[in-house]
Design a protein around this motif. Structure first.
Motif, PDB file in Angstrom:
ATOM      1  N   LEU A  16      81.074  35.979  34.755  1.00 19.90           N
ATOM      2  CA  LEU A  16      81.156  37.172  36.045  1.00 19.90           C
ATOM      3  C   LEU A  16      80.958  36.176  37.163  1.00 19.90           C
ATOM      4  CD1 LEU A  16      78.788  39.885  34.836  1.00 19.90           C
ATOM      5  CD2 LEU A  16      81.468  39.418  34.454  1.00 19.90           C
ATOM      6  N   ALA A  17      81.823  36.213  38.023  1.00 26.24           N
ATOM      7  CA  ALA A  17      82.067  35.651  39.281  1.00 26.24           C
ATOM      8  C   ALA A  17      81.048  35.653  40.211  1.00 26.24           C
ATOM      9  CB  ALA A  17      83.316  35.844  40.323  1.00 26.24           C
ATOM     10  N   ARG A  45      72.543  54.424  38.443  1.00 25.47           N
ATOM     11  CA  ARG A  45      72.610  52.967  38.736  1.00 25.47           C
ATOM     12  C   ARG A  45      71.358  52.696  38.726  1.00 25.47           C
ATOM     13  NH1 ARG A  45      74.720  52.641  42.912  1.00 25.47           N
ATOM     14  NH2 ARG A  45      73.081  52.207  44.555  1.00 25.47           N
ATOM     15  N   THR A  46      70.864  51.342  38.390  1.00 26.20           N
ATOM     16  CA  THR A  46      69.623  51.077  38.455  1.00 26.20           C
ATOM     17  C   THR A  46      69.824  49.395  38.726  1.00 26.20           C
ATOM     18  OG1 THR A  46      67.515  50.195  37.337  1.00 26.20           O
ATOM     19  CG2 THR A  46      69.188  50.252  36.039  1.00 26.20           C
ATOM     20  N   GLU A  47      68.993  48.945  39.746  1.00 25.50           N
ATOM     21  CA  GLU A  47      69.194  47.317  40.409  1.00 25.50           C
ATOM     22  C   GLU A  47      68.059  46.621  39.462  1.00 25.50           C
ATOM     23  OE1 GLU A  47      68.639  47.388  44.437  1.00 25.50           O
ATOM     24  OE2 GLU A  47      70.422  48.615  44.673  1.00 25.50           O
ATOM     25  N   LEU A  48      68.885  45.871  38.648  1.00 29.34           N
ATOM     26  CA  LEU A  48      68.014  44.621  37.986  1.00 29.34           C
ATOM     27  C   LEU A  48      67.922  43.667  38.829  1.00 29.34           C
ATOM     28  CD1 LEU A  48      69.800  45.329  34.475  1.00 29.34           C
ATOM     29  CD2 LEU A  48      67.695  46.265  35.193  1.00 29.34           C
ATOM     30  N   ALA A  49      67.009  42.649  38.191  1.00 25.61           N
ATOM     31  CA  ALA A  49      66.768  41.601  39.021  1.00 25.61           C
ATOM     32  C   ALA A  49      67.978  40.588  39.514  1.00 25.61           C
ATOM     33  CB  ALA A  49      65.938  40.292  38.366  1.00 25.61           C
ATOM     34  N   HIS A  50      69.068  40.609  38.698  1.00 24.27           N
ATOM     35  CA  HIS A  50      70.165  39.818  39.263  1.00 24.27           C
ATOM     36  C   HIS A  50      71.583  40.513  38.995  1.00 24.27           C
ATOM     37  CE1 HIS A  50      67.309  36.375  38.860  1.00 24.27           C
ATOM     38  NE2 HIS A  50      67.071  36.814  37.934  1.00 24.27           N
ATOM     39  N   PHE A  51      71.621  41.798  38.872  1.00 21.14           N
ATOM     40  CA  PHE A  51      72.858  42.662  38.854  1.00 21.14           C
ATOM     41  C   PHE A  51      72.554  43.949  38.768  1.00 21.14           C
ATOM     42  CE2 PHE A  51      71.907  41.562  34.311  1.00 21.14           C
ATOM     43  CZ  PHE A  51      72.392  42.656  33.772  1.00 21.14           C
ATOM     44  N   ASP A  52      73.672  44.785  39.079  1.00 24.86           N
ATOM     45  CA  ASP A  52      73.537  46.252  38.978  1.00 24.86           C
ATOM     46  C   ASP A  52      74.068  46.593  37.663  1.00 24.86           C
ATOM     47  OD1 ASP A  52      72.489  46.357  41.407  1.00 24.86           O
ATOM     48  OD2 ASP A  52      74.411  47.139  42.382  1.00 24.86           O
ATOM     49  N   ASP A  89      82.255  44.642  37.837  1.00 26.78           N
ATOM     50  CA  ASP A  89      82.694  43.373  37.235  1.00 26.78           C
ATOM     51  C   ASP A  89      82.992  43.425  35.679  1.00 26.78           C
ATOM     52  OD1 ASP A  89      81.800  41.193  39.408  1.00 26.78           O
ATOM     53  OD2 ASP A  89      80.279  42.633  39.666  1.00 26.78           O
ATOM     54  N   LEU A  90      82.172  44.178  34.973  1.00 29.86           N
ATOM     55  CA  LEU A  90      82.220  44.356  33.476  1.00 29.86           C
ATOM     56  C   LEU A  90      82.091  45.794  33.164  1.00 29.86           C
ATOM     57  CD1 LEU A  90      82.366  43.066  30.530  1.00 29.86           C
ATOM     58  CD2 LEU A  90      80.085  42.619  30.804  1.00 29.86           C
ATOM     59  N   GLN A  91      83.006  46.288  32.301  1.00 27.45           N
ATOM     60  CA  GLN A  91      82.690  47.740  31.742  1.00 27.45           C
ATOM     61  C   GLN A  91      82.553  47.449  30.212  1.00 27.45           C
ATOM     62  OE1 GLN A  91      85.291  51.095  32.630  1.00 27.45           O
ATOM     63  NE2 GLN A  91      85.323  51.517  30.624  1.00 27.45           N
ATOM     64  N   ARG A  95      78.314  45.394  47.091  1.00 26.49           N
ATOM     65  CA  ARG A  95      79.484  44.952  46.340  1.00 26.49           C
ATOM     66  C   ARG A  95      79.279  43.340  46.215  1.00 26.49           C
ATOM     67  NH1 ARG A  95      84.851  48.045  45.655  1.00 26.49           N
ATOM     68  NH2 ARG A  95      84.124  50.156  45.653  1.00 26.49           N
ATOM     69  N   GLU A  96      78.142  42.914  47.053  1.00 29.95           N
ATOM     70  CA  GLU A  96      77.904  41.234  46.854  1.00 29.95           C
ATOM     71  C   GLU A  96      77.213  41.198  45.498  1.00 29.95           C
ATOM     72  OE1 GLU A  96      79.072  39.120  48.796  1.00 29.95           O
ATOM     73  OE2 GLU A  96      80.216  40.708  49.589  1.00 29.95           O
ATOM     74  N   ARG A  97      76.772  42.103  44.690  1.00 32.44           N
ATOM     75  CA  ARG A  97      75.975  41.900  43.613  1.00 32.44           C
ATOM     76  C   ARG A  97      76.873  42.148  42.452  1.00 32.44           C
ATOM     77  NH1 ARG A  97      70.422  42.366  43.262  1.00 32.44           N
ATOM     78  NH2 ARG A  97      70.544  43.944  41.280  1.00 32.44           N
TER      79      ARG A  97
END
Length: 438
Positions: free
Chosen positions: A207-208, A313-320, A370-372, A347-349
């Protein structure tokens, strides 16, 4: 139009079963009798049990009745498919086998000794003396044997001529028996493959926008467990043990967990409370949840320790991590809402979306996912069902890219209908996220 379609479908279904009956029962029995009656009962009873099993499940019949009907009814669904395919393949074998037998019989007839049945003159040919007939040979036929049916007459068929009907019966039994054996073997192994539990599959997805700190993050993806009248608590325990053995950072249950009510299947789903992951287990609905009481199941999985993502949606430490309801929920006013789940995110995450059906990928692309992670297709479950499933889904199984969004589709852990898979092995996938910045 609906009635016409149903009548046409019923006519095709009946015609195919008549063909199966003809080739496996009528053509393999020389005359009406016990064997033909038993075969006819099986060919008629199979589809009746199949329709009864589906109806009982959909109508919420007493769970014990569902269990009694499910095994024979759903297994017939798979068995009749491969029996039909085997018999159709046998149509190409039949003329070849008949031709082989005809040539073999012709060679056997030609190989008979030349003197058999020859006249005395022929037997004595080459000796220079005509053979004298024996007295007993020249004696007239006694009157009492004149009407003996066993006595040879001019009407007695030549060697091989009387073998036509028995040859046809032999060919029918060989082809029908081979088709039945192949169908039973295929369904038997496919059922064993499901009941022993899913295998673990691993895939790496770069993932970029994933930060370097999340490189190697592992998500255990499981879909389509389909707990019901066939796959029960024991199967759920095998699935849970397999997931826990991978030691994932996060668990994603992406729909079609059950085929039945909380009342009937609550005990079967109880092992899900043992799921263990560093950042927990999450759940989104599949279309079968909406056949089974989605609201009750969402609440029940929450009680088991899973966190439902209902257009959230939940915000984890390094991605949504986001999840949307299945499209089947639209009929109940609970369909997918991508704006609610993703509309106000940063959208930066990087973002990973849980969505049961692969067809939801197009909206995921529009919202910068980014990924489904999806399921639903079963990989086709029963070959050649994959050919139909490919037409209805953008991706049948595995990883594909759609613009800047990647889609991973699991074949699922269980099975719907027959607890059988052919050409589409079940899986639990460990998706390892990779940072392009690492």
């Amino acid at each position: 139009m609906v009635i016409v379609f149903l009548l046409l479908a019923l006519a095709v279904f009946g015609g195919l079963h008549w063909y199966v009956w003809r080739r496996t029962v009528r053509d393999t029995t020389a005359r009406p009798g016990r064997a033909r009656r038993l075969g006819t009962a099986a060919i008629v009873g199979g589809p009746v049990l199949m329709f009864a099993a589906v109806t009982a499940e959909r109508a919420g019949a007493p769970f014990l009745l569902q269990q009694v009907l499910a095994w024979p009814g759903f297994l017939w669904m798979a068995l009749s498919l491969y029996l039909l395919l085997g018999l159709l393949a046998g149509e190409f074998v039949r003329p070849l086998l008949r031709r082989f037998l005809e040539r073999r019989d012709a060679r056997s007839a030609e190989a008979e000794p030349a003197g058999v049945g020859a006249s005395p003159e022929v037997v004595a040919a080459g000796t220079g003396h005509p053979a004298r007939p024996r007295p007993e040979t020249a004696a007239p036929t006694p009157p009492e044997t004149a009407g003996d049916a066993s006595a040879p007459t001019d009407a007695t068929p030549a060697p091989g001529a009387a073998r036509g009907p028995s040859r046809r019966l032999f060919v029918s039994r060989v082809v029908g028996g081979a088709a039945a054996a192949a169908a039973v073997g295929t369904v038997g192994y496919g059922t064993y493959d499901v009941l022993r539990g899913p295998a673990v599959k691993r895939v790496t997805v770069p993932l970029a926008r994933l930060p370097r700190a999340a490189h190697g993050y592992r998500i255990a993806v499981v879909s389509d467990i389909h707990l019901g009248p066939v796959l029960g608590r024991g199967f759920a325990e095998r699935v849970v043990d397999t997931i826990n053995s991978t030691q994932p950072d996060l668990i994603a249950v992406v729909g079609d967990l059950v085929d039945g009510s909380v009342k009937d299947l609550g005990p079967a789903a109880a092992p899900l409370a043992r799921l263990r992951a560093r950042h927990g287990a999450y759940f989104v609905t599949g279309n079968h949840e909406y056949f089974s009481g989605a609201e009750q199941w969402v609440e029940h999985v929450r009680e088991l320790g899973l966190r439902p993502l209902e257009n959230a949606r939940t915000e984890l430490a390094h991605f949504d991590l986001a999840g949307v309801n299945d499209v089947a929920g639209e009929e109940e006013g609970q369909g997918p809402d991508f704006v609610k789940a993703l509309g106000d995110r940063d959208r930066e995450r990087a973002c990973v979306l849980l969505a049961h059906q692969p067809v939801q990928i197009h909206e995921a692309v529009e919202h910068g996912v980014d990924l489904q992670l999806s399921g639903h297709t079963h990989g086709g479950q029963l070959w050649p069902g994959n050919l139909v499933a490919e037409l209805a889904n953008p991706t049948l199984a595995g990883l594909e890219r759609y613009g800047d969004t990647q889609l991973y589709v699991s074949r699922g852990a269980g099975a719907w209908g027959p607890p059988t898979r052919v050409g589409a092995p079940s899986d639990i996938t460990v998706v390892e996220l990779a940072s392009k910045r690492a």
